[in-house]
Design a protein around this motif. Structure first.
Motif, PDB file in Angstrom:
ATOM      1  N   ASP A   1     -18.741   0.377  12.957  1.00 40.69           N
ATOM      2  CA  ASP A   1     -19.151   1.039  11.713  1.00 40.69           C
ATOM      3  C   ASP A   1     -18.216   2.170  11.299  1.00 40.69           C
ATOM      4  OD1 ASP A   1     -21.358  -0.666  11.649  1.00 40.69           O
ATOM      5  OD2 ASP A   1     -22.565   0.711  12.858  1.00 40.69           O
ATOM      6  N   VAL A   2     -16.920   1.928  11.399  1.00 40.48           N
ATOM      7  CA  VAL A   2     -15.924   2.928  11.010  1.00 40.48           C
ATOM      8  C   VAL A   2     -15.597   2.714   9.531  1.00 40.48           C
ATOM      9  CG1 VAL A   2     -13.602   3.819  11.422  1.00 40.48           C
ATOM     10  CG2 VAL A   2     -14.964   2.948  13.341  1.00 40.48           C
ATOM     11  N   SER A   3     -16.014   3.646   8.714  1.00 39.35           N
ATOM     12  CA  SER A   3     -15.711   3.500   7.286  1.00 39.35           C
ATOM     13  C   SER A   3     -14.279   3.951   7.025  1.00 39.35           C
ATOM     14  CB  SER A   3     -16.699   4.303   6.441  1.00 39.35           C
ATOM     15  OG  SER A   3     -16.583   5.665   6.725  1.00 39.35           O
ATOM     16  N   TYR A   4     -13.637   3.288   6.089  1.00 34.91           N
ATOM     17  CA  TYR A   4     -12.287   3.675   5.704  1.00 34.91           C
ATOM     18  C   TYR A   4     -12.142   3.571   4.192  1.00 34.91           C
ATOM     19  CZ  TYR A   4     -11.473  -1.394   5.577  1.00 34.91           C
ATOM     20  OH  TYR A   4     -11.562  -2.723   5.292  1.00 34.91           O
ATOM     21  N   HIS A   5     -11.293   4.426   3.659  1.00 38.32           N
ATOM     22  CA  HIS A   5     -11.024   4.451   2.228  1.00 38.32           C
ATOM     23  C   HIS A   5      -9.631   5.049   2.044  1.00 38.32           C
ATOM     24  CE1 HIS A   5     -12.478   5.597  -2.079  1.00 38.32           C
ATOM     25  NE2 HIS A   5     -11.446   4.778  -2.083  1.00 38.32           N
ATOM     26  N   TYR A   6      -8.653   4.209   1.854  1.00 39.59           N
ATOM     27  CA  TYR A   6      -7.276   4.640   1.694  1.00 39.59           C
ATOM     28  C   TYR A   6      -6.821   4.367   0.270  1.00 39.59           C
ATOM     29  CZ  TYR A   6      -7.360   4.671   6.750  1.00 39.59           C
ATOM     30  OH  TYR A   6      -7.677   4.927   8.059  1.00 39.59           O
ATOM     31  N   LEU A   7      -6.212   5.351  -0.338  1.00 44.49           N
ATOM     32  CA  LEU A   7      -5.690   5.220  -1.693  1.00 44.49           C
ATOM     33  C   LEU A   7      -4.181   5.141  -1.644  1.00 44.49           C
ATOM     34  CD1 LEU A   7      -7.859   7.961  -3.412  1.00 44.49           C
ATOM     35  CD2 LEU A   7      -8.264   5.508  -3.410  1.00 44.49           C
ATOM     36  N   GLU A   8      -3.606   4.437  -2.587  1.00 44.87           N
ATOM     37  CA  GLU A   8      -2.149   4.385  -2.722  1.00 44.87           C
ATOM     38  C   GLU A   8      -1.631   5.797  -2.963  1.00 44.87           C
ATOM     39  OE1 GLU A   8       1.140   2.334  -5.667  1.00 44.87           O
ATOM     40  OE2 GLU A   8      -0.964   2.315  -6.212  1.00 44.87           O
ATOM     41  N   MET A   9      -0.597   6.171  -2.211  1.00 45.09           N
ATOM     42  CA  MET A   9      -0.010   7.515  -2.399  1.00 45.09           C
ATOM     43  C   MET A   9       1.007   7.455  -3.529  1.00 45.09           C
ATOM     44  SD  MET A   9       0.463   8.740   1.541  1.00 45.09           S
ATOM     45  CE  MET A   9       1.150  10.288   1.025  1.00 45.09           C
ATOM     46  N   LYS A  10       0.919   8.423  -4.419  1.00 43.87           N
ATOM     47  CA  LYS A  10       1.861   8.527  -5.539  1.00 43.87           C
ATOM     48  C   LYS A  10       2.801   9.677  -5.274  1.00 43.87           C
ATOM     49  CE  LYS A  10      -0.496   5.684  -8.314  1.00 43.87           C
ATOM     50  NZ  LYS A  10      -0.057   4.491  -8.886  1.00 43.87           N
ATOM     51  N   ASN A  11       4.050   9.515  -5.673  1.00 42.60           N
ATOM     52  CA  ASN A  11       5.022  10.623  -5.529  1.00 42.60           C
ATOM     53  C   ASN A  11       4.877  11.607  -6.658  1.00 42.60           C
ATOM     54  OD1 ASN A  11       6.071   9.697  -3.182  1.00 42.60           O
ATOM     55  ND2 ASN A  11       7.713   8.536  -4.166  1.00 42.60           N
TER      56      ASN A  11
ATOM     57  N   HIS B   1       2.261 -12.443   9.100  1.00 50.60           N
ATOM     58  CA  HIS B   1       1.395 -11.374   8.622  1.00 50.60           C
ATOM     59  C   HIS B   1       1.901 -10.948   7.251  1.00 50.60           C
ATOM     60  CE1 HIS B   1       4.564  -9.437  11.057  1.00 50.60           C
ATOM     61  NE2 HIS B   1       4.520  -8.483  10.157  1.00 50.60           N
ATOM     62  N   TYR B   2       1.021 -10.388   6.467  1.00 53.87           N
ATOM     63  CA  TYR B   2       1.329 -10.112   5.083  1.00 53.87           C
ATOM     64  C   TYR B   2       1.073  -8.642   4.768  1.00 53.87           C
ATOM     65  CZ  TYR B   2       1.028 -15.143   5.123  1.00 53.87           C
ATOM     66  OH  TYR B   2       1.217 -16.456   5.431  1.00 53.87           O
ATOM     67  N   VAL B   3       1.813  -8.119   3.834  1.00 56.07           N
ATOM     68  CA  VAL B   3       1.622  -6.747   3.384  1.00 56.07           C
ATOM     69  C   VAL B   3       0.728  -6.796   2.154  1.00 56.07           C
ATOM     70  CG1 VAL B   3       2.761  -4.709   2.464  1.00 56.07           C
ATOM     71  CG2 VAL B   3       3.860  -6.034   4.284  1.00 56.07           C
ATOM     72  N   ASP B   4      -0.346  -6.065   2.222  1.00 50.42           N
ATOM     73  CA  ASP B   4      -1.283  -6.000   1.109  1.00 50.42           C
ATOM     74  C   ASP B   4      -0.970  -4.754   0.287  1.00 50.42           C
ATOM     75  OD1 ASP B   4      -3.393  -5.911  -0.642  1.00 50.42           O
ATOM     76  OD2 ASP B   4      -4.944  -6.017   0.881  1.00 50.42           O
ATOM     77  N   CYS B   5      -0.578  -4.936  -0.951  1.00 52.08           N
ATOM     78  CA  CYS B   5      -0.200  -3.808  -1.804  1.00 52.08           C
ATOM     79  C   CYS B   5      -1.340  -3.379  -2.722  1.00 52.08           C
ATOM     80  CB  CYS B   5       1.027  -4.177  -2.628  1.00 52.08           C
ATOM     81  SG  CYS B   5       2.476  -4.448  -1.607  1.00 52.08           S
ATOM     82  N   THR B   6      -2.551  -3.696  -2.338  1.00 50.99           N
ATOM     83  CA  THR B   6      -3.702  -3.267  -3.110  1.00 50.99           C
ATOM     84  C   THR B   6      -3.750  -1.745  -3.134  1.00 50.99           C
ATOM     85  OG1 THR B   6      -4.871  -5.227  -2.318  1.00 50.99           O
ATOM     86  CG2 THR B   6      -6.216  -3.498  -3.290  1.00 50.99           C
TER      87      THR B   6
END
Length: 93
Positions: free
Chosen positions: A83-93, A60-65
């Motif tokens: 039909d579960v929509s998802y939208h995750y953004l990279e968290m910035k410190n 399995h691979y880690v996607d860093c998109t």
């Protein structure tokens, strides 16, 4: 680094849609929302998830998109998780 929190939680597909949770699981769904607030308050650097469904028998691979966006219908339970929509953004410190 310290361990801030650990949990053993259910993850049945019937919890996926808030408006479709069966009556006998509503308390469990409410408790999971409280736990989500705790995690948000802790602001962890890392979350480690161990699931009985984890695909450990193949690579399995880690996607860093930085943005993950789409609609999910689970092939194993399309009647429960659809039909579960998802939208995750990279968290910035």
């Amino acid at each position: 680094m310290t361990l801030e929190l650990s949990m053993l939680v259910p993850h049945v597909p019937s919890l996926c849609h808030k408006d479709q949770v069966p009556d006998f699981q509503k308390d469990m769904a409410s408790a999971m929302k409280l736990v989500a607030k705790q995690v948000k308050e802790i602001k962890p650097d890392v979350i480690v998830l161990v699931s009985c469904h984890w695909p450990s028998t193949f690579f399995h691979y880690v996607d860093c998109t930085p943005i993950h966006k789409g609609i999910l219908t689970a092939f194993e339970a399309p009647d429960l998780v659809k039909d579960v929509s998802y939208h995750y953004l990279e968290m910035k410190n």
